[in-house]
Design a protein around this motif. Structure first.
Motif, PDB file in Angstrom:
ATOM      1  N   GLN A 222       0.822  -1.205   0.000  1.00  0.00           N
ATOM      2  CA  GLN A 222       0.000   0.000   0.000  1.00  0.00           C
ATOM      3  C   GLN A 222       0.858   1.259   0.000  1.00  0.00           C
ATOM      4  OE1 GLN A 222      -3.034   1.041   3.330  1.00  0.00           O
ATOM      5  NE2 GLN A 222      -1.166   2.189   3.742  1.00  0.00           N
ATOM      6  N   SER A 223       1.849   1.315   0.880  1.00  0.00           N
ATOM      7  CA  SER A 223       2.671   2.517   1.016  1.00  0.00           C
ATOM      8  C   SER A 223       3.464   2.815  -0.251  1.00  0.00           C
ATOM      9  CB  SER A 223       3.623   2.357   2.210  1.00  0.00           C
ATOM     10  OG  SER A 223       2.907   2.160   3.397  1.00  0.00           O
TER      11      SER A 223
ATOM     12  N   ALA B 285       2.707   1.840  -3.311  1.00  0.00           N
ATOM     13  CA  ALA B 285       1.774   2.232  -4.367  1.00  0.00           C
ATOM     14  C   ALA B 285       1.273   3.655  -4.163  1.00  0.00           C
ATOM     15  CB  ALA B 285       0.595   1.255  -4.411  1.00  0.00           C
ATOM     16  N   VAL B 286       1.043   4.047  -2.904  1.00  0.00           N
ATOM     17  CA  VAL B 286       0.620   5.427  -2.625  1.00  0.00           C
ATOM     18  C   VAL B 286       1.708   6.413  -3.039  1.00  0.00           C
ATOM     19  CG1 VAL B 286       0.144   7.080  -0.761  1.00  0.00           C
ATOM     20  CG2 VAL B 286      -1.025   4.870  -0.802  1.00  0.00           C
TER      21      VAL B 286
ATOM     22  N   VAL C  45      -6.530   9.482  -3.301  1.00  0.00           N
ATOM     23  CA  VAL C  45      -6.097   8.198  -2.732  1.00  0.00           C
ATOM     24  C   VAL C  45      -7.124   7.698  -1.725  1.00  0.00           C
ATOM     25  CG1 VAL C  45      -4.274   6.994  -1.501  1.00  0.00           C
ATOM     26  CG2 VAL C  45      -3.685   8.877  -3.016  1.00  0.00           C
TER      27      VAL C  45
ATOM     28  N   MET D 165      -9.582   4.378  -1.918  1.00  0.00           N
ATOM     29  CA  MET D 165      -9.435   3.357  -0.893  1.00  0.00           C
ATOM     30  C   MET D 165     -10.766   3.031  -0.241  1.00  0.00           C
ATOM     31  SD  MET D 165      -6.132   3.297   1.545  1.00  0.00           S
ATOM     32  CE  MET D 165      -5.080   3.247   0.101  1.00  0.00           C
TER      33      MET D 165
ATOM     34  N   ARG E 248      -5.172   7.989   7.902  1.00  0.00           N
ATOM     35  CA  ARG E 248      -4.889   7.841   6.467  1.00  0.00           C
ATOM     36  C   ARG E 248      -4.480   9.168   5.845  1.00  0.00           C
ATOM     37  NH1 ARG E 248      -9.547   3.964   3.720  1.00  0.00           N
ATOM     38  NH2 ARG E 248      -8.831   1.996   4.624  1.00  0.00           N
TER      39      ARG E 248
ATOM     40  N   PHE F 158      -0.742   9.451   4.370  1.00  0.00           N
ATOM     41  CA  PHE F 158      -0.566   9.590   2.924  1.00  0.00           C
ATOM     42  C   PHE F 158       0.016  10.953   2.560  1.00  0.00           C
ATOM     43  CE2 PHE F 158      -4.279   6.413   2.267  1.00  0.00           C
ATOM     44  CZ  PHE F 158      -3.449   5.387   2.665  1.00  0.00           C
TER      45      PHE F 158
ATOM     46  N   TRP G 255      -2.053   2.758  -9.680  1.00  0.00           N
ATOM     47  CA  TRP G 255      -1.344   2.734  -8.403  1.00  0.00           C
ATOM     48  C   TRP G 255      -2.304   2.951  -7.244  1.00  0.00           C
ATOM     49  CZ3 TRP G 255       2.740   0.288  -9.200  1.00  0.00           C
ATOM     50  CH2 TRP G 255       3.541   0.507 -10.325  1.00  0.00           C
TER      51      TRP G 255
ATOM     52  N   ALA H 169      -3.065   0.297  -4.320  1.00  0.00           N
ATOM     53  CA  ALA H 169      -2.985   0.662  -2.907  1.00  0.00           C
ATOM     54  C   ALA H 169      -4.289   0.341  -2.180  1.00  0.00           C
ATOM     55  CB  ALA H 169      -2.661   2.150  -2.768  1.00  0.00           C
ATOM     56  N   SER H 170      -5.416   0.550  -2.857  1.00  0.00           N
ATOM     57  CA  SER H 170      -6.723   0.296  -2.246  1.00  0.00           C
ATOM     58  C   SER H 170      -6.950  -1.187  -2.006  1.00  0.00           C
ATOM     59  CB  SER H 170      -7.831   0.857  -3.141  1.00  0.00           C
ATOM     60  OG  SER H 170      -7.662   2.257  -3.345  1.00  0.00           O
TER      61      SER H 170
ATOM     62  N   ASN I 199      -4.748  -2.191   0.865  1.00  0.00           N
ATOM     63  CA  ASN I 199      -5.288  -1.715   2.137  1.00  0.00           C
ATOM     64  C   ASN I 199      -6.442  -2.588   2.613  1.00  0.00           C
ATOM     65  OD1 ASN I 199      -7.620   0.235   3.410  1.00  0.00           O
ATOM     66  ND2 ASN I 199      -5.591   0.710   4.210  1.00  0.00           N
TER      67      ASN I 199
END
Length: 296
Positions: free
Chosen positions: A21-22, A24-25, A37, A41, A83, A87, A223, A227-228, A231
């Protein structure tokens, strides 16, 4: 196989999902805003969790007003405010620097336990806190020495975001455990958590729209979608871990995500951020400190 061992396995899976996740964020925020983002998510979380929980737990969801309140607070703190802070920290500092700071949440969890719950401050706990603080200090020094990050007041503001995320994540498990103690299943509790956080997010967006007088349409790319999905996997693994193992086991294993993120950034984000040996040292200090804090 014991419940604790199964819970530990879920915690390691959650740490891996957190790292994906991190990373991709970090890639997604190069072209999209943090609000995009978070919107993506919540969209994926709801799309997966609501129908699955509705079918699997039917007809007895075992929800009480106390459970709903506990999971809702956990969602607002951990899935909404944390979040945004985390982020934003990734967007400003990079994943390899924001992650070790976010991983300081056991310091705040220990502080809440000592101040609010009257728990004693043991030597092991104090040593763990010291290692965590030292790891955070190493990240701060490394950020100051890196040309890819801001400096001065802007750097201090950037560092504050993942630290704020750590604060809210440190309080989150207390409410999660309270909710699970009522007998609600992890899947239903997780769904309540995400629904409450999503409603909070929609309220925030509506307020921003009313204040600014401009419409906002969320955007997403591959991406943000990756990330979603990661998560959603993390949340499922996290709740499954807490349902089977104590916080003292789950927390340090989730902290291994720090090592995963630093290693992943060094391998896959060489163009976006520079991973220094100091960051590797900070990641090890944070993981060791988290393990001592929960043992203490």
């Amino acid at each position: 196989m014991s419940d604790t061992l199964i819970g530990a396995a879920f915690a390691v899976l959650g740490a891996l999902c957190l790292a994906v996740q991190s990373l991709a964020v970090r890639l997604g925020t190069k072209t999209h805003r943090v609000t995009d983002v978070v919107a993506a998510m919540f969209g994926v979380n709801l799309l997966v969790l609501v129908p699955v929980a509705g079918v699997v737990a039917y007809p007895d969801y075992r929800l009480t007003p106390g459970a709903v309140a506990a999971f809702a607070v956990a969602g607002l703190l951990g899935s909404l405010v944390a979040r945004f802070c985390y982020f934003t920290g990734i967007a400003r500092l990079g994943a390899s620097r924001a992650e070790p700071l976010k991983a300081l949440f056991p310091v705040f969890a220990a502080g809440v336990a000592v101040v609010a719950l009257g728990e004693s401050l043991t030597l092991t706990l104090a040593a763990g806190v010291a290692l965590l603080v030292l790891g955070g200090a190493v990240v701060a020094v490394d950020s100051r020495a890196t040309a890819t990050t801001a400096s001065g007041r802007r750097l201090r503001a950037a560092l504050a975001y993942p630290l704020a995320a750590a604060l809210f994540l440190g309080v989150d498990p207390i409410f999660t455990k309270l909710g699970l103690a009522t007998g609600t299943t992890p899947l239903v509790g997780l769904t309540v958590r995400v629904v409450a956080a999503s409603l909070g997010y929609v309220s925030y967006v509506a307020w921003r729209r009313w204040r600014d007088g401009a419409a906002w349409r969320p955007r997403a790319n591959r991406w943000l979608l990756a990330a979603s999905v990661a998560n959603t996997g993390y949340l499922g693994a996290y709740y499954a871990a807490l349902d089977r193992a104590p916080v003292a086991v789950v927390t340090p294993l989730l902290g291994v995500s720090t090592l995963f993120v630093v290693a992943g950034a060094a391998l896959f984000l060489q163009r976006e951020e520079r991973v220094t040996p100091r960051l590797g040292v900070a990641a090890v200090l944070v993981v060791a400190g988290a393990a001592l804090v929960v043992r203490g």
